[in-house]
Scaffold this active site. Structure first.
Site, short mmCIF file in Angstrom:
data_model
loop_
_atom_site.label_atom_id
_atom_site.label_comp_id
_atom_site.label_asym_id
_atom_site.label_seq_id
_atom_site.Cartn_x
_atom_site.Cartn_y
_atom_site.Cartn_z
N ASP A 131 67.72 14.91 105.61
CA ASP A 131 68.45 13.76 105.04
C ASP A 131 67.50 12.64 104.63
O ASP A 131 66.45 12.44 105.24
CB ASP A 131 69.45 13.25 106.10
CG ASP A 131 70.51 12.35 105.49
OD1 ASP A 131 70.71 12.39 104.26
OD2 ASP A 131 71.14 11.59 106.26
N HIS A 188 65.17 14.37 95.61
CA HIS A 188 65.51 15.77 95.89
C HIS A 188 64.33 16.68 95.53
O HIS A 188 64.04 17.65 96.24
CB HIS A 188 66.76 16.18 95.11
CG HIS A 188 68.00 15.42 95.50
ND1 HIS A 188 68.35 15.21 96.82
CD2 HIS A 188 68.98 14.83 94.76
CE1 HIS A 188 69.49 14.53 96.88
NE2 HIS A 188 69.88 14.27 95.64
N LEU A 202 59.10 34.96 109.92
CA LEU A 202 60.00 33.81 110.10
C LEU A 202 61.33 34.13 109.44
O LEU A 202 61.38 34.59 108.30
CB LEU A 202 59.40 32.55 109.44
CG LEU A 202 60.32 31.31 109.45
CD1 LEU A 202 60.43 30.73 110.85
CD2 LEU A 202 59.82 30.24 108.47
C1 IPE Z 1 74.04 15.99 105.50
O1 IPE Z 1 73.59 14.87 104.81
C2 IPE Z 1 73.98 17.19 104.62
C3 IPE Z 1 72.64 17.63 104.24
C4 IPE Z 1 71.51 17.13 104.68
C5 IPE Z 1 72.59 18.72 103.33
P1 IPE Z 1 74.62 13.85 104.12
O2 IPE Z 1 73.80 12.77 103.54
O3 IPE Z 1 75.50 14.59 103.20
O4 IPE Z 1 75.47 13.35 105.36
P2 IPE Z 1 76.30 12.03 105.57
O5 IPE Z 1 77.21 11.88 104.38
O6 IPE Z 1 75.32 10.90 105.66
O7 IPE Z 1 77.02 12.24 106.87
C1 IPE Z 2 69.72 14.77 101.62
O1 IPE Z 2 69.45 13.54 101.08
C2 IPE Z 2 70.00 15.82 100.57
C3 IPE Z 2 71.41 16.20 100.46
C4 IPE Z 2 72.37 15.81 101.24
C5 IPE Z 2 71.77 17.10 99.38
P1 IPE Z 2 70.59 12.54 100.60
O2 IPE Z 2 70.85 12.81 99.15
O3 IPE Z 2 71.75 12.59 101.49
O4 IPE Z 2 69.84 11.14 100.75
P2 IPE Z 2 70.42 9.78 101.31
O5 IPE Z 2 71.05 10.09 102.65
O6 IPE Z 2 71.44 9.30 100.32
O7 IPE Z 2 69.25 8.88 101.43
MG MG Z 3 72.28 11.61 103.18
#
Ligand code: IPE
Ligand code: IPE
Ligand code: MG
Length: 250
Positions: free
Chosen positions: A28, A45, A139
């Site tokens: 995240d 990303h 792995l």
């Molecule tokens: C969780 O992250 C999902 C992934 C890392 C793929 P999100 O950014 O979607 O989660 P929330 O919305 O903060 O709970």
């Molecule tokens: C994690 O990063 C990737 C996915 C959930 C696809 P985020 O896109 O959730 O990044 P933040 O949480 O908004 O910083």
């Molecule tokens: Mg996120």
């Protein structure tokens, strides 16, 4: 957040005798990484995909046998169409360019989640990646894509109910192990350690059944900045945990 390294736990002096067999990671913070640099979210990303490569290498170096990464949740489909397109585009690119290297490093790749929501081209790439690496044992990498634990548990309950209805399964045989066999993680050990980056402290619908006794480590680093030192710090933190599984400490 740029000072994240300073608040990481100190690595243990002693090397953990029992490294976690299965490490799962909620990757995240890509969006915040990009925003802090005044870049579009897709740049976060893209950089996050590089962090995945570093993490696979780190897991192999640390003798972890199972690595599961949460790449896209069922709920992430609710994001704006442009971001969903960016993410699926990067996924396709990753599948086309990285699988050969994963295969040559002895990585077996699997995908869990609702792949029917992806288009046919991506579904073919996912199946092809699984086939190309099926014989590897160094792995086991599981990528959670369009994954949500509640949907997974519900699907398992439905499949089990159907098995009972058809007489293939006796109600006396409805054990926890039997139920786990209907989950998408059948054959994969439960995670010992779950790491979440970005400072958020929640599971966001990740492996809810399988996480029952996982040790949780929350790191204040954004996923694109995740590297070897963070993996090592989480492993060291794990080595200091006393796992009791409900029993009294010895
Ligand atoms: C969780 O992250 C999902 C992934 C890392 C793929 P999100 O950014 O979607 O989660 P929330 O919305 O903060 O709970
Ligand atoms: C994690 O990063 C990737 C996915 C959930 C696809 P985020 O896109 O959730 O990044 P933040 O949480 O908004 O910083
Ligand atoms: Mg996120």
């Amino acid at each position: 957040m740029s000072q994240a390294a300073s608040i990481l736990p100190e690595p243990a002096a002693d090397v953990p005798a029992q490294p976690p067999r299965h490490v799962a990671i909620i990757m995240d913070g890509n969006g915040r990484w990009a925003a802090s640099r005044h870049l579009p979210r897709v740049a976060g990303h893209r950089e996050g995909a590089r962090a995945v490569k570093r993490t696979v290498s780190a897991a192999i170096r640390h003798d972890v046998q199972w690595l599961t990464i949460y790449a896209f949740s069922s709920e992430n489909w609710r994001r704006p169409a442009g971001e969903v397109m960016d993410l699926t585009g990067l996924l396709r690119q990753y599948l086309r360019t990285e699988i050969a290297e994963l295969a040559s490093n002895g990585v077996r790749i699997r995908f869990i989640g609702d792949r029917d929501r992806f288009d046919a081209g991506i579904r073919d790439d996912l199946a092809q990646a699984e086939r190309a690496t099926v014989g590897n044992t160094k792995l086991n990498l599981t990528v959670a894509l369009s994954y949500g634990a509640r949907a997974e548990i519900l699907a398992a309950a439905r499949a089990m109910g159907e098995a009972v209805r058809q007489g293939r399964l006796d109600t006396d045989a409805l054990t926890e192990d039997a139920f786990a066999g209907f989950l998408s993680t059948d054959g994969i050990p439960d995670p010992d350690l779950i790491i979440r980056t970005s400072g958020e402290q929640r599971l966001s619908n990740f492996l809810l059944w399988q996480a029952a006794y996982a040790e949780l480590v929350f790191l204040d680093v954004l996923w694109p900045d995740f590297g070897d030192e963070h993996f090592a710090a989480a492993m060291a933190d794990f080595s200091r945990r006393e796992r009791r599984f409900g029993a009294r400490p010895g």
